[in-house]
Every structure is written in C-alpha cells, then in structure tokens.
Design a protein around this motif. Structure first.
Motif, short mmCIF file in Angstrom:
data_model
loop_
_atom_site.label_atom_id
_atom_site.label_comp_id
_atom_site.label_asym_id
_atom_site.label_seq_id
_atom_site.Cartn_x
_atom_site.Cartn_y
_atom_site.Cartn_z
N ALA A 17 0.89 -1.30 0.06
CA ALA A 17 -0.08 -0.17 -0.20
C ALA A 17 0.98 0.86 -0.28
O ALA A 17 0.74 2.53 -0.83
N ILE A 18 2.20 1.29 0.50
CA ILE A 18 2.70 2.20 1.06
C ILE A 18 3.26 2.17 -0.87
O ILE A 18 3.10 3.50 -0.91
N ALA A 20 2.53 1.07 -3.54
CA ALA A 20 1.77 2.40 -4.23
C ALA A 20 1.27 3.45 -4.49
O ALA A 20 0.77 4.52 -5.51
N LYS A 21 1.89 4.38 -3.22
CA LYS A 21 1.33 6.06 -3.06
C LYS A 21 2.30 6.20 -4.38
O LYS A 21 3.35 5.45 -4.62
N PRO A 22 2.21 8.10 -4.91
CA PRO A 22 3.54 8.86 -5.49
C PRO A 22 3.85 8.95 -4.54
O PRO A 22 3.83 9.13 -3.26
N ARG A 23 5.40 8.57 -5.19
CA ARG A 23 7.09 9.22 -4.38
C ARG A 23 6.48 10.29 -3.51
O ARG A 23 7.46 9.63 -2.35
N GLU A 25 4.34 11.66 -1.78
CA GLU A 25 3.29 11.56 -1.03
C GLU A 25 4.21 10.06 -0.07
O GLU A 25 3.55 10.51 0.83
N ILE A 26 5.12 9.32 -0.10
CA ILE A 26 5.48 8.90 0.68
C ILE A 26 6.82 9.24 1.84
O ILE A 26 6.77 10.55 1.30
N THR A 27 6.48 8.55 3.26
CA THR A 27 6.92 9.86 4.51
C THR A 27 8.30 9.78 4.88
O THR A 27 8.03 7.86 4.55
N ASP A 30 6.76 6.45 6.66
CA ASP A 30 6.93 4.99 5.53
C ASP A 30 7.94 3.76 4.56
O ASP A 30 8.08 2.99 4.94
#
Length: 416
Positions: A17-18, A20-23, A25-27, A30
């Motif tokens: 799920a992580i 799958a996020k736009p880069r 938006e990955i913290t 994460d």
C-alpha cells in the motif's frame, strides 16, 4: 498460517500500500516501516508465485559483507563497485559502504521500488538481471539468487552467450542458481570477489557438474560455509544452503596440473598432491590458490520456530564468531592436513570438507570449537608450486597486482 507468517503477510500488505503511493507522498515513517517489515512473499506463497525468492536474514547478509571486507584488507576502497543481481528488498545493500557504487537488479516491481526507497544511494534497476550488460566491471558480486526456478528469456535479449542456458526455439532456458553464478562470473572484474548464498546441491549433485567446472575454470575458491536448515525456516523453507566465496582469476594466472596419490596404510592414508605435466593429468588448480576455508554452522541464532538460541546473551551467533577467520587471522594460518579422499568426483572436491581441523582459536574454544576446516584437495596443501609456496597467502594478491601493473589502462581492482 502461523502467527509469524501472518505478521509477515500483514507487513507486506501494508508495504504494498505504501509503494502504491506517489513518491512525493511517501513519508520517512513509511520508509522506516518498509525497512522493518517488507520481506517479499518468499515462503508465503507457492514457489511458482514467489519466484524462488526467500528473505535473507540480516546477520547472514552482514556476515557476507564483513567477510569480504576482511578479505579486502579490513576496509573497502572508496568507490568500490558492488552488484546485487537479485536484490529483493536490499538486505545486502544495508551493510555495503555508503560511498560505494552499488547496482541492484530486481525483477519484481514492488521489491525494486521498496529497495529504491530504502536505499536511494543505490542504482536500483527493475528488470531481468540477464539483460544486464556490464562485464569484467564489479569488485564484488553479492547476493542470494532465487533457487530451483527456471530461467526463460528471449535469446536475443541476452548480451552474450551463457553456458548454463540452452537455446530452444529462440528461448534461453536453464536453472536459476546456475545461471546467476555464470552472470556473477561474467560481471566480476578479474581479481573481483563473488559471494552467494546457494543451495547445497551446487557443491554435491551430479546435475551441477557443469557450473562447478565453470567455477573451477574461472575462479579461485576462497571459502564455503554450510548453513543449518533453520536459516530460512522463518520464510517457509528448510532447504540446506551454503555461502560460497570465490575470486575471479586474472588472465595471467597459470593453471597447475596435479596428481593425487596416497601413501601409508589403508587405515591411515596420507593424500599427496604432486605437480604434474599438462596431458599427464587433467586435474588442475590455479597458481595462487590458498587453502580453502570450510566451515559448518550448527546454530544460526534461532530454532525452526524462531526462538532465540543465544544462550550466551551477547547477540552473537556462530556465524558472527566465524567472521574473525576473515580478518587476517585464521585465513592466514594453517595446519597439517591429512585424511582419506578416495572416490571424490573432481568438480565436487571444490566443496567437500574433510575432517581436517583448524587449530582451536582462543575466542572459539567454547562457543564454536573446531567447526572450521581446510579443504586439503587444493594447492593450499602446501609445498612448492612453480617456485612458490602455496602457504604464502600473498601469492594470489601478487598475481592480481602483476596483472593490473601490466594492464595500466585498466583500473586496478579495488578488492585487492
């Protein structure tokens, strides 16, 4: 599915799920979760779906890197070139130096993205490792390639020929473990090191004669460490595995043909290695072959259920203790090897350990004891070979240095 498998499953689901996020938006949180929890699906799904991939325990990956560091004089040279041809989630990269040039190849898209997020300093390439084109380039080729699965790639996509792959109707096919070893040999520079975790069959079965002969024809054998069946138990397999460390020979390295003979009684034979003329014997080793360090690890640090076996309370396993052998101590010592060797298949003598013990080392007396052995069927038995002693552990390095001194347009090997 047991509790441990369920935890891994849940961790991988959240990891996907992580990813799958736009880069953007990955913290950082994460990425920290990915580092701690993503292990790929190896052992959670049938082998056909997991691609023969099994998560490498971090202390096994650390041992491989530390052993190579010890063989390289205690430190990796700045800018050392590393290749991990089946990177998974990057557990080997975790222990590589930050200033190295690291190339990580990974077929699985999710694993490749995870690795690129956790290790932004590495060049992570998502795709088939067998399309990788660099040859005679890397100082170190390291990894735990997939076992027991079939390689199937368009022959036209291969940058060169593979002895371990057969061409059928335009497709190159073969066993993964053999093909990855050949890839490593192609990619390593002369004098560079190869360190792979491999199934035990590589060193024993008749099906693997071809790849053993390829290793014999191209590499010095440095060490083989047998791991217990519990090593990968937490990822659903008890397949016996070994760590094999090789060093690619340089073009100036000469073969030394030898004959084995025995003296003494049948109850206590002594195997003698004598230099022979080419044509008289087809058995050979390369000049510079040092005694091969062989070890059997009986305790990896946990049992088949994942329970700690650290009775010493110091967090050190037998594998951790063995690393001292590569830090210019036991790799630089020897003992008088004797023993019976009848009926040993030629290529298998690369990997068989015999009851020839290294003298007990003070630190090992109680925790490890005599678990390490020299392989005595090598030139490393001692004696004079072409005017050199095979007990001279500088011989191999001198051969490599002489090659690069004559080929000044080639960058000297950082591993030497």
């Amino acid at each position: 599915m047991g509790k441990a498998d369920r935890k891994r499953w849940d961790g991988n689901v959240k990891s996907m799920a992580i990813v799958a996020k736009p880069r953007d938006e990955i913290t950082e949180e994460d990425v920290a979760f990915l580092r701690e929890n993503y292990t790929s699906t190896g052992g959670l799904l049938p082998n056909a779906y997991a691609g023969g991939a099994f998560y490498t325990p971090t202390h096994v990956a650390r041992f491989v890197i530390d052993a190579l560091r010890g063989l390289s004089g205690g430190e990796f040279a700045p800018g050392s070139r590393f290749l991990e041809p089946s990177a998974g989630s990057g557990v080997f990269i975790e222990h590589m130096p930050q200033d190295a040039e690291i190339t990580a190849l990974e077929l699985d898209e999710t694993s490749a993205k995870v690795t690129s997020l956790i290790y932004p300093h590495a060049n992570v390439i998502q795709g088939d490792a067998f399309r990788h084109v660099l040859r005679d380039y890397y100082d170190y080729v390291i990894g735990n390639p997939p076992y027991g699965v079939s390689i199937d790639i368009a022959a036209e996509d291969l940058p060169d020929e593979y002895e371990t792959l057969r061409i059928t109707k335009g497709r190159a096919k073969g066993k993964s473990e053999s093909a990855f070893i050949e890839l490593a040999i192609k990619a390593a520079k002369p004098g560079g090191y190869i360190a792979f975790v491999l199934p035990k069959g590589i060193g024993q079965t008749s099906l693997m004669v071809k790849i053993r002969e390829l290793m014999r024809e191209t590499c010095w054998h440095i060490a083989s460490i047998e791991l217990p069946g519990t090593t990968f138990a937490l990822t659903g397999t008890s397949i016996p595995t070994d760590i094999h460390i090789l060093r690619k020979t340089t073009p100036n390295t000469r073969k030394v043909y030898v004959k084995y003979s025995q003296i003494g009684s049948s109850r206590c034979p002594l195997d003698i290695v004598k230099q022979a003329e080419e044509g008289v014997s087809d058995t050979f080793w390369f000049e510079g072959q040092m005694p091969v360090l062989q070890a059997q690890i009986n305790d990896i640090g946990y049992d088949k259920d994942g329970n700690s076996t650290d009775k010493w309370g110091d967090g050190q396993t037998q594998l951790d203790e063995l690393i001292e052998a590569f830090e210019n101590t036991l790799m630089r010592e020897n003992t008088d090897p004797v023993g019976p060797f009848d009926g040993i298949e030629k290529s298998a003598d690369l990997f068989h350990a015999f009851n020839v013990k290294i003298p007990e080392h003070e630190k090992w007396n109680e925790k490890v004891g005599n678990m390490a052995y020299w392989n005595v069927l090598t030139l490393g038995r001692g004696g004079e070979i072409n005017g050199e002693s095979s007990f001279d552990f500088t011989w191999q390095d001198r051969i490599v240095a002489e090659y690069y001194a004559r080929e000044t347009e080639i960058t000297p090997p950082l591993a030497a």
